[in-house]
Design a protein around this motif. Sequence first.
Motif, PDB file in Angstrom:
ATOM      1  N   SER A 140     -25.895  -8.576 -11.081  1.00 60.21           N
ATOM      2  CA  SER A 140     -26.201  -9.815 -10.336  1.00 60.21           C
ATOM      3  C   SER A 140     -25.899 -11.049 -11.171  1.00 60.21           C
ATOM      4  O   SER A 140     -25.501 -12.083 -10.644  1.00 60.21           O
ATOM      5  CB  SER A 140     -27.663  -9.837  -9.880  1.00 60.21           C
ATOM      6  OG  SER A 140     -28.522 -10.107 -10.967  1.00 60.21           O
ATOM      7  N   SER A 141     -26.084 -10.955 -12.478  1.00 64.75           N
ATOM      8  CA  SER A 141     -25.785 -12.135 -13.302  1.00 64.75           C
ATOM      9  C   SER A 141     -24.279 -12.244 -13.547  1.00 64.75           C
ATOM     10  O   SER A 141     -23.733 -13.352 -13.575  1.00 64.75           O
ATOM     11  CB  SER A 141     -26.581 -12.137 -14.613  1.00 64.75           C
ATOM     12  OG  SER A 141     -26.343 -10.989 -15.341  1.00 64.75           O
ATOM     13  N   ALA A 142     -23.587 -11.108 -13.662  1.00 60.95           N
ATOM     14  CA  ALA A 142     -22.133 -11.163 -13.868  1.00 60.95           C
ATOM     15  C   ALA A 142     -21.440 -11.784 -12.651  1.00 60.95           C
ATOM     16  O   ALA A 142     -20.562 -12.649 -12.784  1.00 60.95           O
ATOM     17  CB  ALA A 142     -21.589  -9.761 -14.141  1.00 60.95           C
ATOM     18  N   ILE A 143     -21.861 -11.393 -11.462  1.00 70.50           N
ATOM     19  CA  ILE A 143     -21.211 -11.943 -10.259  1.00 70.50           C
ATOM     20  C   ILE A 143     -21.545 -13.430 -10.112  1.00 70.50           C
ATOM     21  O   ILE A 143     -20.699 -14.226  -9.689  1.00 70.50           O
ATOM     22  CB  ILE A 143     -21.584 -11.114  -8.988  1.00 70.50           C
ATOM     23  CG1 ILE A 143     -20.622 -11.427  -7.838  1.00 70.50           C
ATOM     24  CG2 ILE A 143     -23.001 -11.321  -8.547  1.00 70.50           C
ATOM     25  CD1 ILE A 143     -20.745 -10.482  -6.634  1.00 70.50           C
ATOM     26  N   PHE A 144     -22.745 -13.841 -10.510  1.00 69.83           N
ATOM     27  CA  PHE A 144     -23.108 -15.264 -10.447  1.00 69.83           C
ATOM     28  C   PHE A 144     -22.250 -16.056 -11.446  1.00 69.83           C
ATOM     29  O   PHE A 144     -21.749 -17.149 -11.124  1.00 69.83           O
ATOM     30  CB  PHE A 144     -24.605 -15.439 -10.759  1.00 69.83           C
ATOM     31  CG  PHE A 144     -25.146 -16.800 -10.407  1.00 69.83           C
ATOM     32  CD1 PHE A 144     -25.713 -17.033  -9.165  1.00 69.83           C
ATOM     33  CD2 PHE A 144     -25.093 -17.853 -11.309  1.00 69.83           C
ATOM     34  CE1 PHE A 144     -26.209 -18.289  -8.826  1.00 69.83           C
ATOM     35  CE2 PHE A 144     -25.581 -19.118 -10.982  1.00 69.83           C
ATOM     36  CZ  PHE A 144     -26.141 -19.333  -9.735  1.00 69.83           C
ATOM     37  N   ALA A 145     -22.068 -15.499 -12.639  1.00 69.02           N
ATOM     38  CA  ALA A 145     -21.254 -16.184 -13.660  1.00 69.02           C
ATOM     39  C   ALA A 145     -19.826 -16.383 -13.159  1.00 69.02           C
ATOM     40  O   ALA A 145     -19.270 -17.484 -13.222  1.00 69.02           O
ATOM     41  CB  ALA A 145     -21.260 -15.385 -14.960  1.00 69.02           C
ATOM     42  N   ASN A 146     -19.234 -15.320 -12.622  1.00 68.50           N
ATOM     43  CA  ASN A 146     -17.853 -15.417 -12.135  1.00 68.50           C
ATOM     44  C   ASN A 146     -17.726 -16.360 -10.950  1.00 68.50           C
ATOM     45  O   ASN A 146     -16.825 -17.208 -10.908  1.00 68.50           O
ATOM     46  CB  ASN A 146     -17.365 -14.033 -11.672  1.00 68.50           C
ATOM     47  CG  ASN A 146     -16.864 -13.172 -12.816  1.00 68.50           C
ATOM     48  OD1 ASN A 146     -16.217 -13.673 -13.748  1.00 68.50           O
ATOM     49  ND2 ASN A 146     -17.163 -11.894 -12.762  1.00 68.50           N
ATOM     50  N   SER A 147     -18.625 -16.206  -9.988  1.00 68.59           N
ATOM     51  CA  SER A 147     -18.437 -16.858  -8.697  1.00 68.59           C
ATOM     52  C   SER A 147     -18.964 -18.282  -8.664  1.00 68.59           C
ATOM     53  O   SER A 147     -18.292 -19.178  -8.150  1.00 68.59           O
ATOM     54  CB  SER A 147     -19.175 -16.061  -7.607  1.00 68.59           C
ATOM     55  OG  SER A 147     -18.943 -14.689  -7.768  1.00 68.59           O
ATOM     56  N   VAL A 148     -20.163 -18.492  -9.177  1.00 68.71           N
ATOM     57  CA  VAL A 148     -20.832 -19.786  -9.028  1.00 68.71           C
ATOM     58  C   VAL A 148     -20.576 -20.690 -10.229  1.00 68.71           C
ATOM     59  O   VAL A 148     -20.357 -21.891 -10.075  1.00 68.71           O
ATOM     60  CB  VAL A 148     -22.353 -19.580  -8.795  1.00 68.71           C
ATOM     61  CG1 VAL A 148     -23.050 -20.913  -8.557  1.00 68.71           C
ATOM     62  CG2 VAL A 148     -22.587 -18.624  -7.620  1.00 68.71           C
ATOM     63  N   LEU A 149     -20.582 -20.103 -11.430  1.00 64.42           N
ATOM     64  CA  LEU A 149     -20.366 -20.924 -12.625  1.00 64.42           C
ATOM     65  C   LEU A 149     -18.872 -21.053 -12.950  1.00 64.42           C
ATOM     66  O   LEU A 149     -18.472 -21.950 -13.678  1.00 64.42           O
ATOM     67  CB  LEU A 149     -21.099 -20.324 -13.832  1.00 64.42           C
ATOM     68  CG  LEU A 149     -22.613 -20.093 -13.650  1.00 64.42           C
ATOM     69  CD1 LEU A 149     -23.205 -19.442 -14.891  1.00 64.42           C
ATOM     70  CD2 LEU A 149     -23.336 -21.403 -13.338  1.00 64.42           C
ATOM     71  N   GLY A 150     -18.067 -20.117 -12.472  1.00 60.26           N
ATOM     72  CA  GLY A 150     -16.637 -20.157 -12.793  1.00 60.26           C
ATOM     73  C   GLY A 150     -16.350 -19.694 -14.217  1.00 60.26           C
ATOM     74  O   GLY A 150     -15.269 -19.931 -14.753  1.00 60.26           O
ATOM     75  N   ALA A 151     -17.335 -19.032 -14.840  1.00 60.69           N
ATOM     76  CA  ALA A 151     -17.078 -18.387 -16.139  1.00 60.69           C
ATOM     77  C   ALA A 151     -16.370 -17.060 -15.857  1.00 60.69           C
ATOM     78  O   ALA A 151     -16.203 -16.679 -14.692  1.00 60.69           O
ATOM     79  CB  ALA A 151     -18.392 -18.159 -16.866  1.00 60.69           C
ATOM     80  N   ARG A 152     -15.935 -16.371 -16.902  1.00 59.45           N
ATOM     81  CA  ARG A 152     -15.153 -15.151 -16.683  1.00 59.45           C
ATOM     82  C   ARG A 152     -15.768 -13.971 -17.415  1.00 59.45           C
ATOM     83  O   ARG A 152     -15.861 -13.970 -18.645  1.00 59.45           O
ATOM     84  CB  ARG A 152     -13.717 -15.366 -17.161  1.00 59.45           C
ATOM     85  CG  ARG A 152     -13.047 -16.457 -16.352  1.00 59.45           C
ATOM     86  CD  ARG A 152     -11.603 -16.643 -16.696  1.00 59.45           C
ATOM     87  NE  ARG A 152     -11.011 -17.547 -15.704  1.00 59.45           N
ATOM     88  CZ  ARG A 152      -9.747 -17.569 -15.360  1.00 59.45           C
ATOM     89  NH1 ARG A 152      -8.903 -16.753 -15.946  1.00 59.45           N
ATOM     90  NH2 ARG A 152      -9.308 -18.414 -14.454  1.00 59.45           N
ATOM     91  N   THR A 153     -16.192 -12.989 -16.646  1.00 60.51           N
ATOM     92  CA  THR A 153     -16.750 -11.790 -17.281  1.00 60.51           C
ATOM     93  C   THR A 153     -16.427 -10.555 -16.463  1.00 60.51           C
ATOM     94  O   THR A 153     -16.385 -10.619 -15.224  1.00 60.51           O
ATOM     95  CB  THR A 153     -18.289 -11.890 -17.442  1.00 60.51           C
ATOM     96  OG1 THR A 153     -18.769 -10.712 -18.114  1.00 60.51           O
ATOM     97  CG2 THR A 153     -19.028 -12.035 -16.111  1.00 60.51           C
TER      98      THR A 153
END
Length: 376
Positions: A140-153
Amino acid sequence: MHLTAQEERILNGEEGEGAQKAMEILVALGEINNADRLIKIASAQVSGVSYKTIGDAGAEFLRDWSSKKAKVKVLTTLNPAGVDLEMWKELGYPKDFADRQLEIIEAYGNFGIMPSCTCTPYLIGNVPKFGEHVSWAESSSAIFANSVLGARTNRESGISALASAIIGKTARYGMHLTENRAAALVVDVEAELKDQADYAALGYYIGKHYGGTPLFRNIKPSSDDLKALGAALAVGQISMFHVESITPEHVLAEPGVEKVSFEKEDLKESFDSLNTCEEPDIICIGCPHCSVSEINNIIKLNARKEVWVFTARQNKRFIKSRKNVKIISDTCMVVSPLEKLGISSIGTNSAKAAFYSANLSGLKVKFDSAENLMRQ
Ligand code: F3S
């Protein structure tokens, strides 16, 4: 995969056995996934913390690795554990379980990791910038990072995130590459979404029936709705989503991708498939962990039944608890052994919690909006 001279030295054990083990893990992962090199990361989120999920074998593995003196090189936060580290006695968790849990936290401490114990690190200061590479476990945190923050993991495992934290790098493949971040499915949402449970039901339905990165249209989610949507999508192995005009990379879409619509009947199907009881023992809110505003909204609803609200420890000081509402930190309804506390059913507005509580813990579940649950 190309390694620099410094990375080769670590791989050869010249910087200690603990770092060598971490490098071996990153190199193996990189080679399996055809990565060309390692890249620096801004932070890590490590899962594999609850004694309920990693057991004695996992605890022993961590104890052994942590005795080899390796320390993390980047900001590293930790996923929820199996108990509230301060209130476990009062909540009735068994002492032998809590003791094993505290040993695991101590092992993570040996790596220099603070016991943040939350799955919403982005709500407590681990907030990567747009375009930064990170190594986050916890779907859930990885998808939030990719999708909402635009970070890459990539969706890391606990072990690979820990290895990345120790080296300060990750292998460059998967979601780190721009070409893998485009939408592969367009979802026109025709059903009316009224609350977080509806967003979770949408995510659960799409994750269950489709693969790849979806682009949602016709929705206006809040930040908490995005959290619920992402967590539910991730149950279906999805690592990223876009929402038109809202998420930072929403313009990325493959030409000619499949288009589907999400109708009222699909919303109902999702609710029906997650519901296995009518009268839960307690209500559990906070999967992923609640923001302060979510908790304040829950408190205002004046629940009739006992409510357990899960959140990061830092948020507790902003909340005045109320009759019937327990604010619990460091753990959650899924990774803590509720079933050992005599609880056999829960009510929740989280599709992820509904799915795993039934399939991992064997609990009966009432999946509904927070408002409806509080009226029960
Ligand atoms: Fe977090 Fe537990 Fe849900 S770790 S995402 S609250 S299952």
